[in-house]
Write a protein that holds these residues in place. Structure first.
Motif, mmCIF file in Angstrom:
data_model
loop_
_atom_site.group_PDB
_atom_site.id
_atom_site.type_symbol
_atom_site.label_atom_id
_atom_site.label_comp_id
_atom_site.label_asym_id
_atom_site.label_seq_id
_atom_site.Cartn_x
_atom_site.Cartn_y
_atom_site.Cartn_z
ATOM 1 N N LEU A 243 -10.987 2.002 -1.457
ATOM 2 C CA LEU A 243 -12.005 2.760 -0.724
ATOM 3 C C LEU A 243 -12.746 3.715 -1.638
ATOM 4 O O LEU A 243 -13.975 3.757 -1.664
ATOM 5 C CB LEU A 243 -11.336 3.521 0.425
ATOM 6 N N ARG A 244 -11.990 4.469 -2.405
ATOM 7 C CA ARG A 244 -12.598 5.422 -3.342
ATOM 8 C C ARG A 244 -11.553 5.858 -4.348
ATOM 9 O O ARG A 244 -10.360 5.595 -4.177
ATOM 10 C CB ARG A 244 -13.163 6.636 -2.600
ATOM 11 N N GLU A 245 -12.008 6.534 -5.388
ATOM 12 C CA GLU A 245 -11.119 7.091 -6.397
ATOM 13 C C GLU A 245 -11.317 8.592 -6.480
ATOM 14 O O GLU A 245 -12.388 9.110 -6.168
ATOM 15 C CB GLU A 245 -11.395 6.476 -7.772
ATOM 16 N N SER A 246 -10.280 9.285 -6.891
ATOM 17 C CA SER A 246 -10.365 10.723 -7.160
ATOM 18 C C SER A 246 -9.917 10.945 -8.600
ATOM 19 O O SER A 246 -8.734 11.201 -8.869
ATOM 20 C CB SER A 246 -9.463 11.513 -6.194
ATOM 21 N N PRO A 247 -10.861 10.809 -9.544
ATOM 22 C CA PRO A 247 -10.505 10.941 -10.960
ATOM 23 C C PRO A 247 -9.858 12.279 -11.295
ATOM 24 O O PRO A 247 -8.996 12.344 -12.179
ATOM 25 C CB PRO A 247 -11.855 10.780 -11.673
ATOM 26 N N GLU A 248 -10.257 13.324 -10.574
ATOM 27 C CA GLU A 248 -9.687 14.632 -10.884
ATOM 28 C C GLU A 248 -8.199 14.708 -10.563
ATOM 29 O O GLU A 248 -7.467 15.531 -11.129
ATOM 30 C CB GLU A 248 -10.447 15.734 -10.129
ATOM 31 N N PHE A 249 -7.739 13.847 -9.645
ATOM 32 C CA PHE A 249 -6.320 13.811 -9.292
ATOM 33 C C PHE A 249 -5.645 12.533 -9.776
ATOM 34 O O PHE A 249 -4.450 12.334 -9.528
ATOM 35 C CB PHE A 249 -6.143 13.942 -7.778
ATOM 36 N N ALA A 250 -6.407 11.651 -10.422
ATOM 37 C CA ALA A 250 -5.893 10.389 -10.970
ATOM 38 C C ALA A 250 -5.253 9.510 -9.896
ATOM 39 O O ALA A 250 -4.214 8.885 -10.121
ATOM 40 C CB ALA A 250 -4.897 10.664 -12.096
ATOM 41 N N VAL A 251 -5.880 9.441 -8.710
ATOM 42 C CA VAL A 251 -5.382 8.586 -7.638
ATOM 43 C C VAL A 251 -6.514 7.721 -7.090
ATOM 44 O O VAL A 251 -7.689 8.028 -7.240
ATOM 45 C CB VAL A 251 -4.762 9.401 -6.475
ATOM 46 N N SER A 252 -6.117 6.628 -6.446
ATOM 47 C CA SER A 252 -7.052 5.765 -5.724
ATOM 48 C C SER A 252 -6.645 5.753 -4.254
ATOM 49 O O SER A 252 -5.453 5.780 -3.929
ATOM 50 C CB SER A 252 -7.022 4.337 -6.265
ATOM 51 N N ILE A 253 -7.629 5.728 -3.380
ATOM 52 C CA ILE A 253 -7.374 5.684 -1.938
ATOM 53 C C ILE A 253 -7.770 4.309 -1.435
ATOM 54 O O ILE A 253 -8.896 3.846 -1.654
ATOM 55 C CB ILE A 253 -8.149 6.781 -1.184
ATOM 56 N N LEU A 254 -6.827 3.641 -0.793
ATOM 57 C CA LEU A 254 -7.048 2.291 -0.283
ATOM 58 C C LEU A 254 -7.214 2.341 1.228
ATOM 59 O O LEU A 254 -6.565 3.124 1.926
ATOM 60 C CB LEU A 254 -5.871 1.393 -0.634
ATOM 61 N N ALA A 255 -8.089 1.475 1.736
ATOM 62 C CA ALA A 255 -8.328 1.397 3.177
ATOM 63 C C ALA A 255 -7.481 0.283 3.778
ATOM 64 O O ALA A 255 -7.611 -0.887 3.407
ATOM 65 C CB ALA A 255 -9.804 1.144 3.438
ATOM 66 N N HIS A 256 -6.603 0.664 4.698
ATOM 67 C CA HIS A 256 -5.771 -0.292 5.425
ATOM 68 C C HIS A 256 -5.959 -0.024 6.919
ATOM 69 O O HIS A 256 -6.158 1.126 7.311
ATOM 70 C CB HIS A 256 -4.291 -0.125 5.043
ATOM 71 N N PRO A 257 -5.936 -1.064 7.768
ATOM 72 C CA PRO A 257 -6.121 -0.835 9.209
ATOM 73 C C PRO A 257 -5.165 0.179 9.818
ATOM 74 O O PRO A 257 -5.490 0.826 10.820
ATOM 75 C CB PRO A 257 -5.894 -2.233 9.810
ATOM 76 N N ALA A 258 -3.984 0.354 9.218
ATOM 77 C CA ALA A 258 -3.000 1.286 9.763
ATOM 78 C C ALA A 258 -3.154 2.703 9.211
ATOM 79 O O ALA A 258 -2.477 3.621 9.677
ATOM 80 C CB ALA A 258 -1.588 0.783 9.475
ATOM 81 N N GLY A 259 -4.018 2.882 8.209
ATOM 82 C CA GLY A 259 -4.212 4.202 7.601
ATOM 83 C C GLY A 259 -4.517 4.064 6.120
ATOM 84 O O GLY A 259 -4.512 2.960 5.565
ATOM 85 N N GLU A 260 -4.788 5.186 5.486
ATOM 86 C CA GLU A 260 -5.093 5.170 4.057
ATOM 87 C C GLU A 260 -3.819 5.143 3.222
ATOM 88 O O GLU A 260 -2.803 5.740 3.588
ATOM 89 C CB GLU A 260 -5.934 6.394 3.680
ATOM 90 N N ILE A 261 -3.894 4.418 2.104
ATOM 91 C CA ILE A 261 -2.776 4.330 1.165
ATOM 92 C C ILE A 261 -3.219 4.977 -0.136
ATOM 93 O O ILE A 261 -4.255 4.608 -0.699
ATOM 94 C CB ILE A 261 -2.372 2.856 0.905
ATOM 95 N N VAL A 262 -2.454 5.943 -0.608
ATOM 96 C CA VAL A 262 -2.782 6.644 -1.847
ATOM 97 C C VAL A 262 -1.907 6.087 -2.970
ATOM 98 O O VAL A 262 -0.682 6.050 -2.860
ATOM 99 C CB VAL A 262 -2.576 8.165 -1.708
ATOM 100 N N VAL A 263 -2.561 5.632 -4.042
ATOM 101 C CA VAL A 263 -1.876 5.030 -5.186
ATOM 102 C C VAL A 263 -2.067 5.929 -6.401
ATOM 103 O O VAL A 263 -3.192 6.376 -6.666
ATOM 104 C CB VAL A 263 -2.433 3.619 -5.476
ATOM 105 N N PRO A 264 -1.011 6.218 -7.150
ATOM 106 C CA PRO A 264 -1.117 7.138 -8.291
ATOM 107 C C PRO A 264 -1.708 6.479 -9.539
ATOM 108 O O PRO A 264 -1.090 6.445 -10.601
ATOM 109 C CB PRO A 264 0.341 7.549 -8.522
#
Length: 374
Positions: A243-264
């Motif tokens: 879905l998007r990235e947050s370079p300042e926190f070095a994480v990626s946010i994934l879009a899943h029908p059940a909710g967002e998944i944050v990957v380090p």
């Protein structure tokens, strides 16, 4: 179609295994001594079975009943081992050319420049193996195997000798190889994170026998462990889009029908849909949506199954919106205290730092390139 059915008896070990797969990447998974490398050696022709049959498509490599045993040099099996086994006195270019030397005349030769680009080794062509990193050596070894125009590529624990940084370096290239070359791959490993990312089929071995076979999400599904260590091999696979990235926190946010998944990790916005592997031991359950927690991944679902053992553990399978399922190992005490049962709505909680970014794999429908050998 690759088919294998062989028996080989040694003084302290007996292999008696059979499996088949249509193509793609199949992982031979299991602990040390389970028979993974023995199967690889039998397919390559390094070892002989007592009895059995091995075929790649219509081409029979071994059939003991019919008296067929094709010589190693005619099998066209590409092999990549732990250490790459490059020729130290030759440059990278010469090592690659050495692989092409073994390609049969009737086979459509892989394009040298395309292989070099695929593996990102153009800048290394003039270097000697002694100056390469472990990941670079493995990429050159893969290139050499591909240039020999194999029918099948076997990668035997190719990352076992690499540190975490080098694994991060080479896994994307193995992924790219799987998606673009169109060559059937057998990937030998005892590492769940590698198998989760690379394989679309898993053959699980124990003591020389096949104990499970199928898609990773089925083979690694949660069950009541027979030993305490078994619970760490239960893994769920969720498909989600970046879905998007947050370079300042070095994480990626994934879009899943059940909710967002944050990957380090920063996965790249162009990766499309990815497959995330989540260990069942890293999943907690809540009967109400929690607030004020450091946990970033909160997925809504409904309990589909609870299996309780005689010990402290219970294996809970939660069906998520969108059709995926996620497994959680919790205590039987928690099941009773929260009044959990089949059909209950719950929230599956996953700490971002517990997700191994090495197990985040890209699975797309990239068309096979002309690298493929017929």
């Amino acid at each position: 179609m690759i088919s294998f059915s062989c028996r080989l008896a040694r003084s302290r070990f007996v292999l008696d295994a059979a499996f088949s797969f249509p193509g793609g990447c199949t992982a031979l998974f299991g602990p040390s001594g389970s028979g993974k490398s023995t199967i690889a050696r039998l397919i390559a022709g390094i070892d002989r079975p007592d009895r059995g049959r091995i075929a790649v498509g219509d081409h029979v490599l071994v059939d003991t009943a019919a008296g067929i045993r094709e010589p190693v040099h005619r099998r066209r099996i590409g092999l990549v081992f732990q250490d790459g086994q490059l020729l130290p006195h030759l440059s990278v270019r010469q090592n690659l050319a050495y692989g092409r030397y073994f390609a049969p005349r009737e086979a459509s030769a892989a394009d040298f420049d395309e292989i070099v680009e695929l593996l990102g080794i153009g800048h290394l062509l003039g270097a000697r193996p002694s100056t390469l990193s472990g990941g670079e050596r493995q990429r050159v070894a893969i290139g050499r195997a591909l240039l020999a125009a194999p029918r099948l590529l076997i990668m035997d624990e190719p990352l076992a000798a690499l540190d975490i940084a080098r694994k991060h370096e080479i896994l994307p290239f193995v992924e790219r190889l799987r998606d673009t070359v169109g060559l059937p791959i057998i990937y030998v490993s005892h590492a769940v994170d590698e198998v989760a990312r690379i394989a679309n089929r898993v053959v699980r071995l124990a003591e020389g026998r096949v104990v499970a076979e199928g898609p990773p999400e089925e083979v690694f599904a949660a069950h009541m462990p027979t030993t305490p260590a078994d619970r760490f091999e239960a893994v769920s696979f969720l498909s989600a889009a970046v879905l998007r990235e947050s370079p300042e926190f070095a994480v990626s946010i994934l879009a899943h029908p059940a909710g967002e998944i944050v990957v380090p990790a920063l996965l790249g916005g162009d990766r499309g849909e990815v497959r995330v592997a989540i260990q069942a031991t890293n999943v907690s359950l809540a009967v109400e949506r929690p607030h004020g927690l450091s946990v970033r991944t909160i997925l809504k679902g409904r309990i589909r199954r609870i299996v309780e053992g005689s010990g402290a553990s219970a294996a809970v399978t939660v069906e998520l919106a969108g059709g995926d399922s996620i497994a959680a190992y919790v205590t039987r005490h928690a099941v009773a205290d929260l009044s959990l049962g089949e059909g209950c709505e719950v929230y599956a909680l996953v700490k971002a730092v517990s997700i191994d970014e090495r197990g985040v794999g890209r699975f797309d429908s990239v068309k096979h390139s002309k690298v493929r050998s017929e």
